[in-house]
Motif scaffolding. Structure first.
Motif, PDB file in Angstrom:
ATOM      1  N   VAL A 195       0.866  -1.179   0.000  1.00 38.46           N
ATOM      2  CA  VAL A 195       0.000   0.000   0.000  1.00 38.46           C
ATOM      3  C   VAL A 195       0.905   1.233   0.000  1.00 38.46           C
ATOM      4  N   ASP A 261      -7.047   3.904  -4.771  1.00 40.17           N
ATOM      5  CA  ASP A 261      -7.439   2.728  -5.540  1.00 40.17           C
ATOM      6  C   ASP A 261      -7.824   1.613  -4.575  1.00 40.17           C
ATOM      7  N   MET A 262      -7.973   0.381  -5.136  1.00 38.28           N
ATOM      8  CA  MET A 262      -8.469  -0.708  -4.292  1.00 38.28           C
ATOM      9  C   MET A 262      -7.458  -1.120  -3.220  1.00 38.28           C
ATOM     10  N   ARG A 263      -6.246  -0.601  -3.328  1.00 30.58           N
ATOM     11  CA  ARG A 263      -5.257  -0.984  -2.319  1.00 30.58           C
ATOM     12  C   ARG A 263      -5.136   0.042  -1.206  1.00 30.58           C
ATOM     13  N   GLN A 268      -4.474   7.557   3.497  1.00 31.17           N
ATOM     14  CA  GLN A 268      -3.840   6.435   4.184  1.00 31.17           C
ATOM     15  C   GLN A 268      -2.389   6.283   3.728  1.00 31.17           C
TER      16      GLN A 268
ATOM     17  N   PHE B 675     -14.462  -4.675  -4.817  1.00 31.90           N
ATOM     18  CA  PHE B 675     -14.152  -3.247  -4.925  1.00 31.90           C
ATOM     19  C   PHE B 675     -14.514  -2.785  -6.338  1.00 31.90           C
ATOM     20  N   MET B 683     -12.494  -3.940  -9.488  1.00 34.77           N
ATOM     21  CA  MET B 683     -11.097  -3.554  -9.630  1.00 34.77           C
ATOM     22  C   MET B 683     -10.129  -4.569  -9.011  1.00 34.77           C
ATOM     23  N   ASN B 684     -10.660  -5.552  -8.324  1.00 37.15           N
ATOM     24  CA  ASN B 684      -9.760  -6.473  -7.611  1.00 37.15           C
ATOM     25  C   ASN B 684     -10.129  -7.934  -7.874  1.00 37.15           C
ATOM     26  N   ASP B 689      -5.454  -9.050  -5.145  1.00 36.69           N
ATOM     27  CA  ASP B 689      -6.099  -7.867  -4.577  1.00 36.69           C
ATOM     28  C   ASP B 689      -7.425  -8.162  -3.891  1.00 36.69           C
ATOM     29  N   ARG B 691      -8.369  -9.901  -1.010  1.00 34.66           N
ATOM     30  CA  ARG B 691      -7.411 -10.365  -0.001  1.00 34.66           C
ATOM     31  C   ARG B 691      -8.018 -11.350   0.983  1.00 34.66           C
ATOM     32  N   GLY B 752      -7.162   0.752   6.562  1.00 33.71           N
ATOM     33  CA  GLY B 752      -7.562   2.117   6.215  1.00 33.71           C
ATOM     34  C   GLY B 752      -8.818   2.543   6.960  1.00 33.71           C
ATOM     35  N   LEU B 755      -7.984   3.081  10.590  1.00 31.31           N
ATOM     36  CA  LEU B 755      -7.279   4.373  10.733  1.00 31.31           C
ATOM     37  C   LEU B 755      -8.260   5.536  10.724  1.00 31.31           C
ATOM     38  N   ASP B 756      -9.201   5.490   9.765  1.00 32.32           N
ATOM     39  CA  ASP B 756     -10.210   6.554   9.688  1.00 32.32           C
ATOM     40  C   ASP B 756     -11.012   6.626  10.982  1.00 32.32           C
TER      41      ASP B 756
END
Lengths: 291, 763
Positions: A195, A261-263, A268, B675, B683-684, B689, B691, B752, B755-756
């Motif tokens: 990431v 993006d998706m990652r 972040q 996603f 997209m994944n 991707d 995961r 992510g 974190l948010d």
């Protein structure tokens, strides 16, 4: 999948000739862990795939205190992290070579290939930039050298012209009181794409208390790997301190220009550049101090 | 009774049997570990050719025209088909009457006729001499699309002014059908008591909204289908499926054939988890075979699997629970909106049934909405609907426990469903084991051990799956060497050849090794429902017990004939047939088997069953996590899964189900998600991707099998395949709340998103 010719040259000159004969329809292959996936998935196409694994110069892995490390472009990761000279002198390189893919991938994938693939997320590129690596290129018009931080020009794009191949990388021998580290952030523990990633190297004075110089490079936060010169330069001549490290991490964050993006998200990734810059600097300092 | 809490894997057993409850080697084991097992893609018939499917690049578009002429002319191409080759194309609304919409959806899902409704939707297919030619040829098919705005979110899709996927779709709401077309296919409701009265009596009420992302089952073997449509009109299909009869039924339906014209042979299956029930490729392969006259094999790529098979739905949910200050629930309420994908049929009803299945509540109101969006049509995924609902409900239960200062296991014990509890949707629970599971979790070493330093938290959640029965057909033959061959229609995903053979051996009183089970095609056994719903060891096991009882009767009759005595004088016990009063007259099962040929011929027993009495399944999970406050990453430090198996027929496979469910739940909780970009492009669509957790992301999943015998089965068996995926998301959310002080109400709880939440926004 369409028909593709496959060739296995035995010398650099033969390889250059083959690559030149097909221009941009030729693809060089070392381990194939990127190029085969791309060809199969239709993300790249080629008329000719040139296997580089049987060319002696591309398989060279040698070290001397005078010339540093010569790393042939097709040397797979497992040879790098099993090599005594690399273990002793370039732990920052081992960090990357040992986390790319799993065991099977490490048996094929090369750092030269990782660099030529020019993915912003390539894990081996920031540590080599941090270690002042140079790319040794041969083509129809002879040899040239390019600093690794100038090698990638866009996602999947590099400075190689038609017919040119990456023969090897040269990394200078480490100076006393120097240390390097690479860390990436992935949501899982292994087998993933960064990431964000940060490679740093530091040179301390004999006391181990002051920075002489530092180099910091970032992965996955721009169209190419980023050499954050401002971040490294901000440390030169300063005493080792949390404040100096914090300042460098902020400069690195300023050089990060990621996308959503998706990652991961922009926010972040920029945040992670700060975290990883601080963590890698502390690890590199510890290594420089002999820890 | 084993009960050492320091031991990793524990079986808390009530009853012991000779074969049931042991851990023998699985019959399919050698072929699988030596690579000889034949999976769907391994089939290779004489003259086989290969099919490829052209898929829509758009999430929502009208098909204006399809020109296949260039592909047809391409050298090596043997057949090209589109929706025009499906019988639906030549049937009128008048012909089909009330069946029109159903068949249109089923046919269009196989090959789109007028509209494409998700990226990856099949629009045409080519069969060619080799897969590479087929791949080149599909690029030559020219489809003219009118691209339409995609609808990608359940709440957006429910709005009055949302673009419509199906102009003819009306909402069925509590028995009424709407006038206006809508993306809401159905509105369902369950009600018990009066929720508002219950909330008025509560001392504390918590209400929250939740979202979960679409996730994939992630089976390792891609979908495949091979078909040969013979000139005599017989269609044979070889495929990887959870239900050969389900494939037969849906292929016969869209091809308008009598079911007996279609023979489906289920190959070994490389994982399904609910995702291998829908037949995606079989009818396409059949059409290509019909046109080319050759057998045709079609195999999906991993991208196809992600984009065009059936994920579990993304959801939006609102959950409300009221409780007295002592922690007793007074009322519960839930609103569940599930994305069905391109066609109606999300598991929202199962989600509603499961949402409060763990609790004895006096008042409850549950509303559910089945909503179409421009994503692949959802399919079953392990306890379909229950994990999403449990994420909401178990998070709110935890909040109530916190607010009242009650231990999270104690509040669940206080409100636990038990024998006699009437669920909100109506049924009354038989003897169930939730209380025993909660007690086992509470008493486990894991729950007592301090968490240690760092930002760590411990989470608890429970989960419910009703378990299913449905029909199973099975027959067995006693061979002259004493070996019993067992044939069944239940496809073996999780070790059911072993578990059915064990129940057979137990009933006959013979050794497990003397039972040889085989899964057969649809012409060779009676109708058998899919392997799913945690039904097979229960229902097909029941069929085996009945068939074995028949064999015992016939063996007694044969012995009586040989001994020239009355059947009443002969008894069958522990695999020995003996005269009740003459000790000289005694034969083992094998002795008698040897004589069958000359004394009246083979003995077979068969049974067709649809047993009532499937016992409900409950699971309780404990998890310890550590959250890195700088990166938002959650590490799973320790995980203990507790589950009531009724009776674990093969404890190793029960443990495997518990561990597998837990691991899929961990992936769903932390990183897995479809996603999409704003055009509906996934997209994944690769394992890089998308995961899923790897072994490096997981601790050993400790298991505790609780055995509260199911009174509805001779050996006390309950289904075990599904309940284990239900608790992990909420358990992990509860643990993250403990570790980092943030309550995440959306899945996945990626670094992510954590974190948010830590920075005070996002959630």
């Amino acid at each position: 999948m369409e028909w593709i010719d496959f060739a296995t040259p035995k010398s650099v000159s033969e390889a250059v000739e083959m690559m030149a004969s097909k221009g941009d329809r030729a693809r060089a292959m070392a381990g194939g862990t990127d190029v085969l996936v791309q060809l199969r998935g239709g993300r790249r196409s080629a008329d000719l795939v040139v296997d580089m694994k049987e060319i002696p110069e591309l398989n060279e892995l040698s070290y001397s205190a005078q010339n540093g490390l010569t790393l042939g472009a097709a040397v797979p990761c497992y040879r790098i992290y099993q090599d005594k000279a690399v273990i002793d002198n370039y732990p920052g390189l081992i960090d990357a070579a040992s986390l790319i893919g799993g065991i099977q991938i490490q048996g094929r994938a090369s750092i030269g290939g990782n660099l030529c693939n020019a993915a912003p997320s390539g894990d081996s590129i920031p540590p080599i930039i941090a270690l002042s690596g140079v790319a040794n290129i041969t083509g129809p018009n002879g040899n040239r050298q390019v600093p690794v931080e100038d090698f990638c020009t866009g996602p999947g794009q590099n400075v190689l012209q038609n017919g040119e191949i990456l023969v090897s990388l040269t990394i200078p021998a480490p100076q006393p009181h120097s240390g390097a580290n690479y860390l990436r952030f992935i949501p899982r523990n292994e087998m993933d794409i960064a990431v964000a990633g940060v490679g740093t190297s530091v040179l301390l004075d004999a006391s181990g208390q002051n920075f002489v110089s530092a180099r910091i490079s970032l992965a996955s936060v721009a169209p190419t790997p980023v050499f954050s010169q401002a971040a490294g330069d901000s440390l030169a001549g300063k005493a080792v301190s949390d404040e100096a490290i914090q300042e460098a991490s902020e400069k690195a964050m300023a050089d990060a220009k990621p996308i959503n993006d998706m990652r991961g998200t922009v926010r972040q990734r920029v945040h992670l550049v700060g975290v990883l810059t601080r963590r890698t600097l502390n690890n590199a300092i510890q290594r420089a101090r002999g820890g | 009774m084993v009960s050492n809490p320091a031991e990793a894997n524990i079986v808390l057993s009530e009853v012991e049997f000779e074969v049931v409850g042991k851990r023998p080697i699985r019959p399919d084991g050698v072929d699988k570990v030596t690579g000889r097992a034949q999976y769907g893609a391994d089939i290779n018939l004489s003259g086989l050719i290969h099919g490829k499917v052209l898929r829509s690049p758009h999430a929502h578009a009208r098909i204006k025209s399809i020109d296949t002429s260039k592909a047809e002319a391409y050298p090596g191409v043997r057949a090209v088909v589109t929706a025009k080759n499906l019988p639906f194309a030549s049937l009128s609304k008048e012909d089909l009457g009330g069946d029109y919409m159903r068949l249109k959806f089923a046919s269009d899902h196989v090959l789109a006729s007028d509209k494409v409704l998700f990226k990856g939707h099949p629009v045409a297919a080519v069969a060619a001499n080799n897969p590479h030619v087929a791949e080149e040829a599909i690029k030559l098919i020219n489809v003219d699309y009118e691209v339409l705005p995609p609808v990608l979110d359940v709440l957006e899709a429910m709005k009055d002014d949302a673009p419509l996927l199906h102009e003819e779709l009306r909402t069925t709401s509590l028995g009424e059908t709407s006038e206006k077309p809508s993306n809401i296919a159905a509105h369902l409701r369950y009600e018990k008591g009066d929720a508002e009265v219950g909330f008025a009596a509560a001392d504390v009420v918590v209400e929250k909204e939740f979202r979960t992302a679409a996730v994939h089952q992630g089976y390792i073997e891609p979908h495949n289908g091979t078909a040969f449509w013979n000139t005599d009109g017989q269609l044979s299909i070889w495929t990887s499926t959870q239900g050969a009869f389900a494939v037969r039924g849906s292929v016969a339906d869209v091809l308008r054939q009598p079911v007996s014209k279609v023979k489906v042979t289920p190959m070994e299956i490389g994982g399904g988890f609910g995702g291998k029930i829908t037949a995606y490729l079989d009818a396409i392969a059949a059409l290509l075979s019909q046109k080319s006259g050759a057998p045709v094999k079609v195999v999906m790529s991993r991208v196809d699997v992600f984009e065009a098979s059936g994920p579990a739905p993304a959801t939006w949910m609102k959950v409300k629970i009221g409780a007295t200050k002592d922690g007793k629930f007074t009322a519960v309420k839930a609103e569940l909106s599930f994305e069905a994908g391109a066609y109606p049929g999300s598991p929202v009803m199962q989600g509603m049934m499961c949402s409060f299945g763990c609790y004895d509540v006096p008042n409850g109101l549950i509303d559910g909405y089945d909503v179409v969006v421009n994503k692949p049509k959802t399919a079953a995924y392990r306890a379909p609907g229950s994990p999403q609902a449990a994420f909401g409900v178990e998070s709110v239960v935890d909040d109530i426990a916190h607010q009242l200062g009650i231990d999270p296991i104690e509040i669940r014990l206080l409100n636990a469903a038990k024998e006699g509890t009437r669920r909100i949707e109506g049924p009354v629970a038989n003897r169930i084991g939730l209380v025993e599971c909660l007690e086992a979790a509470r008493d486990h070493d894991h729950y007592k051990k301090p968490l240690g330093p760092g930002q760590r938290g411990r989470g608890v959640a429970c989960g419910y799956w009703m378990n299913r029965s449905f029909s199973s057909s099975l027959s067995m033959t006693v061979n002259y060497d004493g070996i019993v061959t067992l044939i069944m229609g239940s496809v073996d995903i999780g070790g059911t050849r072993a578990s059915i053979a064990q129940q057979t051996a137990e009933t006959l009183g013979i050794a497990y090794e003397n039972v040889k089970p085989t899964v057969v095609d649809t012409d060779s056994i009676g109708y058998t429902f899919i392997t799913g719903g945690s039904r097979t060891s229960f229902a097909t096991g029941w069929a085996a017990i009945e068939a074995a009882e028949e064999v015992k009767k016939l063996m007694v009759a044969r012995a009586a004939r040989i001994w020239d005595t009355s059947e009443d004088d002969v008894e069958y016990a522990d695999g020995v047939i003996q005269h009740r009063s003459d000790p000289e007259l005694r034969m083992t099962f094998k002795d008698l088997a040897r004589q069958l040929a000359n004394t009246g011929g083979a003995i077979t027993g068969s049974a067709n069953v649809e047993p009532a009495g499937e016992g409900n399944g409950y699971a309780v999970h404990l998890v310890d996590v550590e959250v890195d406050p700088e990166t938002g990453k959650t590490d799973i430090l320790r995980f203990t899964a507790v589950q009531d198996a009724g009776k674990a027929v093969h404890p190793s496979y029960v443990e495997g189900q518990m561990q597998g469910g837990a691991v899929q739940g961990i992936g769903w909780a932390l990183n897995e998600e479809y996603f999409f970009d704003d055009k509906g492009q996934m997209m994944n669509s690769s394992f890089l991707d998308y995961r899923m957790p790897t072994s490096l992301d997981l601790p050993m999943i400790d298991t505790v099998i609780v055995e509260v015998a199911n009174p509805g089965h001779p050996y006390g068996v309950r289904g075990v395949g599904e309940a284990a995926i239900v608790p992990p998301m909420a358990a992990i959310a509860n643990a993250i709340n403990g570790a980092a002080g943030v309550r995440l109400n959306s899945l996945p709880m990626t670094p992510g998103n954590v974190l948010d939440a830590l920075s005070g926004d996002g959630q």
